[in-house]
Design a protein around this motif. Structure first.
Motif, PDB file in Angstrom:
ATOM      1  N   LYS A   1      29.347 -34.376 -48.175  1.00 19.89           N
ATOM      2  CA  LYS A   1      29.745 -35.584 -48.285  1.00 19.89           C
ATOM      3  C   LYS A   1      31.373 -35.787 -48.661  1.00 19.89           C
ATOM      4  O   LYS A   1      31.941 -36.838 -47.895  1.00 19.89           O
ATOM      5  CB  LYS A   1      29.043 -36.629 -48.944  1.00 19.89           C
ATOM      6  CG  LYS A   1      27.648 -36.763 -48.739  1.00 19.89           C
ATOM      7  CD  LYS A   1      26.930 -37.829 -49.781  1.00 19.89           C
ATOM      8  CE  LYS A   1      25.297 -37.639 -49.552  1.00 19.89           C
ATOM      9  NZ  LYS A   1      24.344 -38.160 -50.362  1.00 19.89           N
TER      10      LYS A   1
ATOM     11  N   ALA B   1      29.947 -38.201 -56.169  1.00 22.47           N
ATOM     12  CA  ALA B   1      30.146 -39.463 -55.395  1.00 22.47           C
ATOM     13  C   ALA B   1      30.958 -40.744 -56.207  1.00 22.47           C
ATOM     14  O   ALA B   1      31.343 -41.485 -55.325  1.00 22.47           O
ATOM     15  CB  ALA B   1      28.612 -40.029 -55.781  1.00 22.47           C
ATOM     16  N   ALA B   2      31.322 -40.415 -57.514  1.00 21.90           N
ATOM     17  CA  ALA B   2      32.127 -41.621 -58.072  1.00 21.90           C
ATOM     18  C   ALA B   2      33.507 -41.438 -57.460  1.00 21.90           C
ATOM     19  O   ALA B   2      34.211 -42.122 -57.489  1.00 21.90           O
ATOM     20  CB  ALA B   2      32.207 -41.365 -59.534  1.00 21.90           C
TER      21      ALA B   2
ATOM     22  N   ALA C   1      33.693 -42.699 -53.822  1.00 22.37           N
ATOM     23  CA  ALA C   1      33.838 -44.241 -54.004  1.00 22.37           C
ATOM     24  C   ALA C   1      35.181 -44.663 -54.451  1.00 22.37           C
ATOM     25  O   ALA C   1      35.532 -45.495 -53.819  1.00 22.37           O
ATOM     26  CB  ALA C   1      32.758 -44.784 -55.087  1.00 22.37           C
ATOM     27  N   LYS C   2      35.757 -44.023 -55.482  1.00 18.82           N
ATOM     28  CA  LYS C   2      37.087 -44.471 -55.981  1.00 18.82           C
ATOM     29  C   LYS C   2      38.158 -44.485 -54.644  1.00 18.82           C
ATOM     30  O   LYS C   2      39.039 -45.266 -54.776  1.00 18.82           O
ATOM     31  CB  LYS C   2      37.621 -43.755 -57.013  1.00 18.82           C
ATOM     32  CG  LYS C   2      37.021 -43.998 -58.413  1.00 18.82           C
ATOM     33  CD  LYS C   2      37.521 -43.001 -59.297  1.00 18.82           C
ATOM     34  CE  LYS C   2      36.691 -43.044 -60.616  1.00 18.82           C
ATOM     35  NZ  LYS C   2      37.228 -42.040 -61.671  1.00 18.82           N
TER      36      LYS C   2
ATOM     37  N   ARG D   1      37.587 -44.693 -51.770  1.00 21.82           N
ATOM     38  CA  ARG D   1      37.350 -45.909 -50.417  1.00 21.82           C
ATOM     39  C   ARG D   1      37.671 -47.193 -50.857  1.00 21.82           C
ATOM     40  O   ARG D   1      37.248 -48.013 -50.008  1.00 21.82           O
ATOM     41  CB  ARG D   1      35.982 -45.711 -50.164  1.00 21.82           C
ATOM     42  CG  ARG D   1      35.476 -44.421 -49.792  1.00 21.82           C
ATOM     43  CD  ARG D   1      34.039 -44.122 -49.208  1.00 21.82           C
ATOM     44  NE  ARG D   1      33.690 -44.825 -47.760  1.00 21.82           N
ATOM     45  CZ  ARG D   1      34.214 -44.265 -46.862  1.00 21.82           C
ATOM     46  NH1 ARG D   1      34.794 -43.302 -46.652  1.00 21.82           N
ATOM     47  NH2 ARG D   1      33.799 -45.086 -45.689  1.00 21.82           N
ATOM     48  N   ASP D   2      38.515 -47.595 -51.673  1.00 18.69           N
ATOM     49  CA  ASP D   2      39.258 -48.701 -51.917  1.00 18.69           C
ATOM     50  C   ASP D   2      40.127 -49.343 -50.661  1.00 18.69           C
ATOM     51  O   ASP D   2      41.001 -48.478 -50.133  1.00 18.69           O
ATOM     52  CB  ASP D   2      40.168 -48.600 -53.011  1.00 18.69           C
ATOM     53  CG  ASP D   2      40.745 -49.867 -53.468  1.00 18.69           C
ATOM     54  OD1 ASP D   2      40.771 -50.847 -52.634  1.00 18.69           O
ATOM     55  OD2 ASP D   2      41.350 -49.812 -54.405  1.00 18.69           O
TER      56      ASP D   2
ATOM     57  N   SER E   1      44.391 -43.215 -49.891  1.00 18.61           N
ATOM     58  CA  SER E   1      43.068 -42.981 -50.244  1.00 18.61           C
ATOM     59  C   SER E   1      42.622 -41.223 -50.101  1.00 18.61           C
ATOM     60  O   SER E   1      41.902 -40.949 -50.917  1.00 18.61           O
ATOM     61  CB  SER E   1      42.541 -43.405 -49.193  1.00 18.61           C
ATOM     62  OG  SER E   1      40.956 -43.404 -49.135  1.00 18.61           O
TER      63      SER E   1
ATOM     64  N   ASN F   1      33.990 -37.544 -46.008  1.00 22.00           N
ATOM     65  CA  ASN F   1      34.935 -38.461 -46.430  1.00 22.00           C
ATOM     66  C   ASN F   1      36.582 -38.164 -45.980  1.00 22.00           C
ATOM     67  O   ASN F   1      37.310 -38.809 -45.941  1.00 22.00           O
ATOM     68  CB  ASN F   1      34.819 -38.876 -47.839  1.00 22.00           C
ATOM     69  CG  ASN F   1      33.758 -40.008 -47.808  1.00 22.00           C
ATOM     70  OD1 ASN F   1      33.905 -41.085 -47.698  1.00 22.00           O
ATOM     71  ND2 ASN F   1      32.408 -39.516 -48.103  1.00 22.00           N
TER      72      ASN F   1
END
Length: 188
Positions: free
Chosen positions: A115, A55-56, A59-60, A62-63, A71, A119
């Motif tokens: 997930k 998850a981290a 998240a990184k 998705r900047d 990305s 992404n």
């Protein structure tokens, strides 16, 4: 958790015992049970830890200040780093005949990997919308091609037992794949 993950890579997740973890940490087996009530709790902790890392990484990537290609690179290379640092992850994901506790953890990890793939598809769609990737290749197919790089490298990891190949080979192969997906043959 790290001792359990290291031992799962070394001996295999299906062979991991609390005795092995205790030996690795220089503790007694009852001392392990002071921190974890059961082996199921250990597996849950392993799954939680791995899922938090996945998850981290997502998240990184998705900047919104990054280009879609950047990305995507961050997402894939971050995942390869995660597997390099936790090489038991692929072994856990392909574990045969998991126990009930392992099965629950496996389901949780697979959901996190789903997930990750979602992404990956989203990043490809964004690159296509920005005119940077070819529109004639479905985003899901592009994700499958990139995921194939990860899977191929993971298979090599499992055969060679050398986690370092993931990044050195992964970056080169990802660059090649991205150039093939690029609208004008250039992903930079």
């Amino acid at each position: 958790m790290q001792a359990a993950l290291d031992l799962a890579f070394e001996a295999g997740p299906d062979r991991l015992t609390t005795g092995m973890i205790a030996d690795r940490l220089g503790l007694t087996q009852p001392a392990i049970y002071k921190h974890f009530r059961s082996k199921e709790d250990i597996w849950q902790g392993v799954a939680d830890s791995l899922c938090d890392l996945i998850a981290a990484n997502i998240a990184k990537s998705r900047d919104t200040s990054m280009t879609p290609e950047r990305s995507l690179r961050r997402l894939v290379l971050g995942h390869l780093r995660l597997v390099r640092d936790n090489p038991a992850l692929p072994q856990i994901m392909v574990m045969r005949d998991p126990t009930e506790a392992q099965n629950a953890s496996l389901t949780q990890i697979r959901a996190s990997m789903s997930k990750f793939r979602d992404n990956l598809i989203d990043a490809i769609r964004q690159a296509q919308s920005a005119g940077r990737f070819r529109a004639d290749i479905g985003a899901s197919d592009g994700a499958t091609l990139i995921f194939g790089i990860i899977q191929g490298l993971v298979l090599r990891l499992l055969l060679t037992r050398d986690p370092e190949i993931l990044l050195s080979e992964g970056e080169r192969l990802l660059d090649l794949q991205l150039s093939l997906l690029a609208e004008n043959g250039d992903s930079n």
